[in-house]
Motif scaffolding. Structure first.
Motif, short mmCIF file in Angstrom:
data_model
loop_
_atom_site.label_atom_id
_atom_site.label_comp_id
_atom_site.label_asym_id
_atom_site.label_seq_id
_atom_site.Cartn_x
_atom_site.Cartn_y
_atom_site.Cartn_z
N THR A 259 2.07 -7.43 2.89
CA THR A 259 3.09 -8.17 2.12
C THR A 259 4.20 -8.61 3.08
O THR A 259 4.27 -8.14 4.22
CB THR A 259 3.71 -7.27 1.05
OG1 THR A 259 4.28 -6.13 1.71
CG2 THR A 259 2.67 -6.80 0.05
N ASP A 260 5.02 -9.54 2.63
CA ASP A 260 6.13 -10.02 3.46
C ASP A 260 7.04 -8.87 3.88
O ASP A 260 7.53 -8.82 5.01
CB ASP A 260 6.96 -11.05 2.68
CG ASP A 260 6.21 -12.36 2.58
OD1 ASP A 260 5.21 -12.50 3.31
OD2 ASP A 260 6.62 -13.23 1.79
N HIS A 261 7.21 -7.94 2.93
CA HIS A 261 8.06 -6.79 3.20
C HIS A 261 7.50 -5.97 4.36
O HIS A 261 8.24 -5.60 5.30
CB HIS A 261 8.14 -5.95 1.92
CG HIS A 261 8.93 -4.69 2.09
ND1 HIS A 261 10.26 -4.69 2.40
CD2 HIS A 261 8.56 -3.39 2.03
CE1 HIS A 261 10.70 -3.45 2.51
NE2 HIS A 261 9.67 -2.64 2.30
N GLU A 262 6.21 -5.75 4.32
CA GLU A 262 5.57 -4.97 5.40
C GLU A 262 5.68 -5.70 6.74
O GLU A 262 5.88 -5.09 7.77
CB GLU A 262 4.10 -4.72 5.05
CG GLU A 262 3.91 -3.60 4.03
CD GLU A 262 2.47 -3.49 3.58
OE1 GLU A 262 1.96 -2.37 3.56
OE2 GLU A 262 1.85 -4.53 3.26
N TYR A 263 5.51 -7.01 6.69
CA TYR A 263 5.66 -7.83 7.90
C TYR A 263 7.00 -7.55 8.58
O TYR A 263 7.09 -7.28 9.77
CB TYR A 263 5.64 -9.32 7.53
CG TYR A 263 4.31 -9.98 7.72
CD1 TYR A 263 3.76 -10.11 8.99
CD2 TYR A 263 3.63 -10.52 6.63
CE1 TYR A 263 2.54 -10.74 9.16
CE2 TYR A 263 2.42 -11.15 6.79
CZ TYR A 263 1.87 -11.25 8.05
OH TYR A 263 0.68 -11.87 8.23
N ARG A 264 8.05 -7.66 7.73
CA ARG A 264 9.39 -7.52 8.27
C ARG A 264 9.57 -6.12 8.88
O ARG A 264 10.09 -5.97 9.97
CB ARG A 264 10.43 -7.78 7.17
CG ARG A 264 11.42 -8.86 7.58
CD ARG A 264 12.31 -9.25 6.41
NE ARG A 264 11.56 -9.80 5.29
CZ ARG A 264 11.65 -9.37 4.02
NH1 ARG A 264 12.44 -8.37 3.73
NH2 ARG A 264 10.95 -9.94 3.06
N ARG A 265 9.07 -5.11 8.14
CA ARG A 265 9.23 -3.75 8.63
C ARG A 265 8.50 -3.55 9.96
O ARG A 265 8.99 -2.87 10.86
CB ARG A 265 8.71 -2.75 7.58
CG ARG A 265 9.78 -2.37 6.57
CD ARG A 265 9.25 -1.35 5.60
NE ARG A 265 8.61 -0.21 6.24
CZ ARG A 265 7.51 0.38 5.78
NH1 ARG A 265 6.92 -0.08 4.70
NH2 ARG A 265 7.00 1.42 6.40
N GLU A 268 10.48 -5.14 12.68
CA GLU A 268 11.65 -4.32 13.00
C GLU A 268 11.25 -3.11 13.83
O GLU A 268 12.00 -2.64 14.69
CB GLU A 268 12.35 -3.87 11.71
CG GLU A 268 13.20 -4.97 11.08
CD GLU A 268 13.51 -4.68 9.62
OE1 GLU A 268 13.22 -3.57 9.15
OE2 GLU A 268 14.03 -5.59 8.96
#
Lengths: 305, 248
Positions: A259-265, A268
């Motif tokens: 998911t986009d959220h996982e991408y960002r994490r 980071e």
């Protein structure tokens, strides 16, 4: 109507299981690449579809009919490989003439123009050709036949890079003008990426993957980073390939359903995210399962002793 | 691309034309074998002589018997050759299935047998010309071998049928051998061995075979016998070939 339908297809070939419960179907008028390692069962599968070999069990249908020993399938299919057997008594021109007599959709003008373009001599015989020239000639027969189902089994064997490029262009142009179902088995996926619509990945006689070329390009994701950091993101993910690298880092290829959220994490956390080329992905997907490791291990072992 | 329905007869016709053009080798072998037959025939296929004081009669017959015999052998070999993998795969370069492939091969073999028979019988005239012009002799009696045209025609038909019969035998033998390479040795050993065994047991098969076909004086019965035997042999060959895969 489906052009090709296979269900639970099995075939034994010289004491080996060539095909194991292979199931897939292909729509009409698609260019489909058949990818797989040497000995994966590509040729056996294509020959069964062309009606040249008989399946051991399972269902195989080409335009709704069983292909083996079927005149209808033979009339609407052409199978081109690097071991085409043309009569030695006929010259190349005469072979083309015969093709014109047998195939209803045969385009003789196209055959002759390609024949001239690739610099064939009409008095030459098929058995006098070099490997690459032979493949080129077979390719001309395959293209000119305009068969509703055209099967090329490793058509580029022996062709030089320039001829391969010409072949891809000729195939694409002719396909656009006269859409038909084309099956191509190849080891040069990186060259054919722009040509193929769908890809069938065959591994050890069964279907590993069947999807459109566009999906395949985005199917895998490469992650590079510290091993424990990367591992923390891999929970409940499908790992396709993993390679340990120096300094506790690793390179992992996973199925791309983040998911986009996982991408960002992940970004980071300092993980490098890279796309995986379709060709590399197919190699990872068809890695032998019995844990032999890479060819490097063969040599490492011998230096240990 | 629209799908095409094809008729078996249409493909068989095309296949015959294709074979006619591609199997030119069989014609070369026909010419060679008949020339060889002619050469051996120059000795005459039969002669008799008698002499009295003052004169000497020596009659030598020049007939095409040897050429016909060689052509029969050629028919057998050619049919055998056409069952080999290389020839069978040639068929499958273009549109075909096993039925059209076999039917067209049999039809092609029949055409070949007609050509072989006609040339073999015509070679008797060549032979007589040779004998007349080249061979030494006191007097040449150029009599016709057979009395009239209808008898000659009958001989022609009989020759065609016999060559065709032997081609069917060759085709059957070839198909059996294609099942397994070992049969190249086993088949002749079994056939000839059985013949010898049966001969010793008081049942000479080969003699019966020749009596059955060649001593038949009724033309219709002869035609019936050879054609049915040919049909049986070809049918057996088709049964055997059904066990073969098309292309490996």
């Amino acid at each position: 109507m489906k052009a090709i339908k296979c269900k639970d297809l099995n075939k034994r070939y010289y004491r080996m299981n060539a095909l194991n419960d292979l199931s897939f179907s292909i729509e009409e008028n698609k260019i489909v690449g058949v990818i797989g390692r040497n000995g994966a069962g590509k040729t056996t599968m294509l020959k069964i579809i062309a009606g040249l070999l008989k399946e051991k069990s399972g269902i195989v249908e080409v335009y709704g009919r069983k292909p083996f020993n079927n005149l209808f399938v033979s009339a609407n299919t052409i199978y081109i490989d690097d071991a085409m057997n043309f009569p030695t008594a006929l010259t190349l021109k005469e072979i083309l003439e015969e093709g014109k007599r047998f195939y209803h959709h045969w385009d003789h003008d196209l055959a002759l123009s390609l024949f001239d373009y690739f610099g064939f001599d009409s008095r030459q015989h098929h058995n006098e050709l070099s490997k690459g020239k032979e493949s080129t000639f077979n390719m001309i027969v395959g293209l000119a036949s305009r068969s509703p189902l055209t099967i090329f089994d490793e058509p580029t064997t022996g062709m030089d890079a320039a001829v391969r490029k010409d072949f891809y262009r000729a195939l694409l142009k002719d396909y656009l003008a006269h859409p038909r179902t084309i099956l191509l088995s190849t080891h040069h996926l990186e060259e054919m990426e722009d040509l193929l619509e769908e890809v069938l990945v065959i591994h050890e006689g069964s279907l590993r993957l069947h999807m459109s070329m566009d999906d395949l390009k985005e199917y895998g994701l490469g992650l590079t980073g510290k091993r424990d950091v990367v591992d923390s993101f891999l929970i409940e993910k499908e790992i396709l390939w993993k390679k340990e690298q120096a300094f506790d880092t690793c390179y992992v290829v996973v199925k791309n359903d983040f998911t986009d959220h996982e991408y960002r994490r992940m970004q980071e956390a300092g993980i490098q995210i890279s796309p995986v080329k379709a060709n590399d992905l197919c190699i990872y997907l068809t890695e032998p399962q019995h844990g032999k490791g890479s060819v490097d291990d063969v040599f490492d072992r011998s230096t240990d002793v | 691309m629209s799908l095409i329905e094809v008729q078996t007869s249409e493909i068989v016709k095309k296949q015959i034309g294709y074979k006619w053009k591609s199997y030119t080798g069989v014609f070369t072998s026909l010419v060679v074998i008949q020339l060889l037959g002619l050469l051996f025939s120059l000795n005459g296929s039969g002669s008799m002589g008698s002499g009295r004081t003052g004169y000497d009669v020596n009659i030598t017959y020049y007939t095409a018997d040897i050429v016909v015999g060689f052509t029969i052998f050629w028919g057998f070999l050619t049919a055998f050759l056409l069952t080999t993998k290389a020839y069978r795969e040639d068929d499958f370069a273009f549109v075909t299935n096993r039925k059209t492939s076999t039917l067209s091969t049999i039809a092609f073999l029949f055409v070949l047998c007609v050509i072989g028979a006609v040339t073999a019988l015509l070679s008797s005239f060549t032979l007589k010309l040779f004998a007349y012009f080249i061979l030494p002799g006191e007097e040449m009696l150029l009599t016709q071998g057979v009395g009239n045209g209808s008898a000659w025609l009958l001989g022609m038909v009989a020759t065609i049928l016999i060559i065709f019969l032997f081609s069917s035998l060759g085709y059957l033998a070839g198909m059996i051998v294609q099942l397994n390479k070992m049969l190249v040795i086993i088949l002749p050993v079994v056939v000839i061995g059985l013949m010898i065994l049966l001969y010793r047991g008081g049942f000479p098969v080969q003699v019966y075979f020749f009596e059955f076909f060649f001593e038949e004086s009724n033309a219709w019965l002869f035609t019936l016998k050879t054609l049915s035997a040919t049909t049986i042999f070809y049918a057996l060959a088709v049964l055997v070939s059904n066990r073969l895969e098309v292309k490996q």
